[in-house]
Design a protein around this motif. Structure first.
Motif, mmCIF file in Angstrom:
data_model
loop_
_atom_site.group_PDB
_atom_site.id
_atom_site.type_symbol
_atom_site.label_atom_id
_atom_site.label_comp_id
_atom_site.label_asym_id
_atom_site.label_seq_id
_atom_site.Cartn_x
_atom_site.Cartn_y
_atom_site.Cartn_z
ATOM 1 N N GLN A 133 42.678 40.233 37.128
ATOM 2 C CA GLN A 133 42.655 41.648 37.497
ATOM 3 C C GLN A 133 41.200 42.084 37.577
ATOM 4 N N GLY A 134 40.874 42.837 38.613
ATOM 5 C CA GLY A 134 39.484 43.242 38.760
ATOM 6 C C GLY A 134 39.229 43.927 40.080
ATOM 7 N N THR A 135 38.031 43.735 40.610
ATOM 8 C CA THR A 135 37.604 44.373 41.857
ATOM 9 C C THR A 135 37.062 43.312 42.794
ATOM 10 N N PHE A 136 37.439 43.435 44.041
ATOM 11 C CA PHE A 136 37.085 42.448 45.067
ATOM 12 C C PHE A 136 36.368 43.159 46.212
ATOM 13 N N THR A 137 35.156 42.691 46.535
ATOM 14 C CA THR A 137 34.370 43.246 47.637
ATOM 15 C C THR A 137 33.975 42.112 48.559
ATOM 16 N N TYR A 138 34.074 42.326 49.871
ATOM 17 C CA TYR A 138 33.767 41.241 50.807
ATOM 18 C C TYR A 138 33.312 41.806 52.149
ATOM 19 N N THR A 139 32.660 40.950 52.922
ATOM 20 C CA THR A 139 32.365 41.210 54.330
ATOM 21 C C THR A 139 32.683 39.931 55.089
ATOM 22 N N ALA A 140 33.370 40.062 56.216
ATOM 23 C CA ALA A 140 33.864 38.889 56.938
ATOM 24 C C ALA A 140 33.409 38.917 58.389
ATOM 25 N N SER A 141 33.397 37.737 58.994
ATOM 26 C CA SER A 141 32.960 37.626 60.391
ATOM 27 C C SER A 141 34.007 38.152 61.367
ATOM 28 N N LYS A 142 35.257 38.266 60.911
ATOM 29 C CA LYS A 142 36.350 38.773 61.745
ATOM 30 C C LYS A 142 37.260 39.650 60.891
#
Length: 291
Positions: A133-142
């Protein structure tokens, strides 16, 4: 004197001739020996050089073979390590926190029936069944979806009347699939969201391969399993609707108390109290015979 002089002259000439020829032969012999020695040395040198060349060739072959073997072994080891590698979050003790970030590229979704999709695993299922359990941050190419997997062990207990839940076999069990599609309001496919589940991944339903950079933080907890699975409500509804028919029941349209017939409160022409006929409160002029 003449004979003696002649003999002496011949003797001197003989000595001179002998003295000259002997060194000449000796010199020629030495030169011949030197040439033989040189030839021998040259042959030995050539043989040695040839042997050294062969040794170098063998060494080169051995070196190439050794390098190739070492390279193959190194690659095999790397692949094996990559296959067995797990992030710290998958191995930390229950109750501990974790922080993880990195860059991933997608591969074919390994879940049966999802082979046409692409998936990049962020947090794999743990061997002890604990959740993240937590926090998820991302940046993706698509544009990608976020996949959260949850243990699902009661599929057979849920009646089909409730509909179906998106599930897939995983290992020796079954997982329920939560597929979240963030709204990307900019040219960059990025999002940040809280999550909880047994595994976390990025995903594309259309099968486009992608890359992503992410940061995920949280805790590992052992969840309590609490199921509340009821029988379908169809049978109860059928019993409840039995009294609402057109028969003689209380609320029916027949001869019951509240019906449209000749009962007490009916709208018919009977002699009831509140009827439209000749009753007390009717529109007629008499005191009808109804009570």
């Amino acid at each position: 004197m003449t004979i003696a002089s002649t003999i002496l002259g011949v003797f001197l000439l003989t000595l001179m001739a002998t003295g000259i020829q002997i060194p000449t032969f000796s010199v020629f012999a030495q030169e011949s020996d030197i040439e033989s020695v040189n030839a021998s040395n040259s042959g030995s040198s050539n043989t040695t050089n040839s042997q050294e060349s062969d040794i170098q060739s063998v060494n080169a072959v051995n070196s190439e073979a050794s390098n190739a073997t070492s390279s193959e072994a190194s690659n095999a080891t790397s692949v094996a390590k990559a296959a067995q590698a797990k992030p710290d979050a998958a191995t930390v003790t229950v109750g501990d926190s974790f922080a993880q970030q990195g860059t991933v590229t997608s591969t074919q979704d390994p879940l049966p029936g999802h082979e046409a999709h692409q998936l990049a695993l962020i947090l794999p299922p743990r061997d002890d069944g604990a959740i993240y359990q937590g926090t998820f941050t991302y940046t993706a190419s698509k544009p990608v979806e976020v996949v959260i997997l949850e243990n699902f062990s009661n599929e057979s207990a849920v009646d089909p009347a409730y509909g179906s839940i998106a599930t897939a076999p995983l290992g020796e069990g079954t997982v329920a699939i939560s597929l979240l599609t963030p709204q990307y309001n900019s040219p960059i496919n990025a999002a940040s969201l809280p999550f909880a589940g047994n595994a976390l991944a990025l995903h594309t339903l259309n099968g486009d391969p992608f890359a992503a950079t992410y940061t995920v933080t949280g805790d590992v907890e052992q969840p309590q399993t609490f199921n509340l699975i009821n029988p379908p409500p169809v049978a109860e509804a059928t019993q409840a609707d039995a009294g609402d028919g057109d028969g003689d029941g209380k609320d029916g349209d027949g001869d019951g108390k509240d019906g449209d017939g000749g009962g007490k409160d009916g709208d018919g022409d009977g002699g009831g109290k509140d009827g439209d006929g000749d009753g007390k409160d009717g529109d007629g002029g008499g005191n009808g015979g109804g009570n």
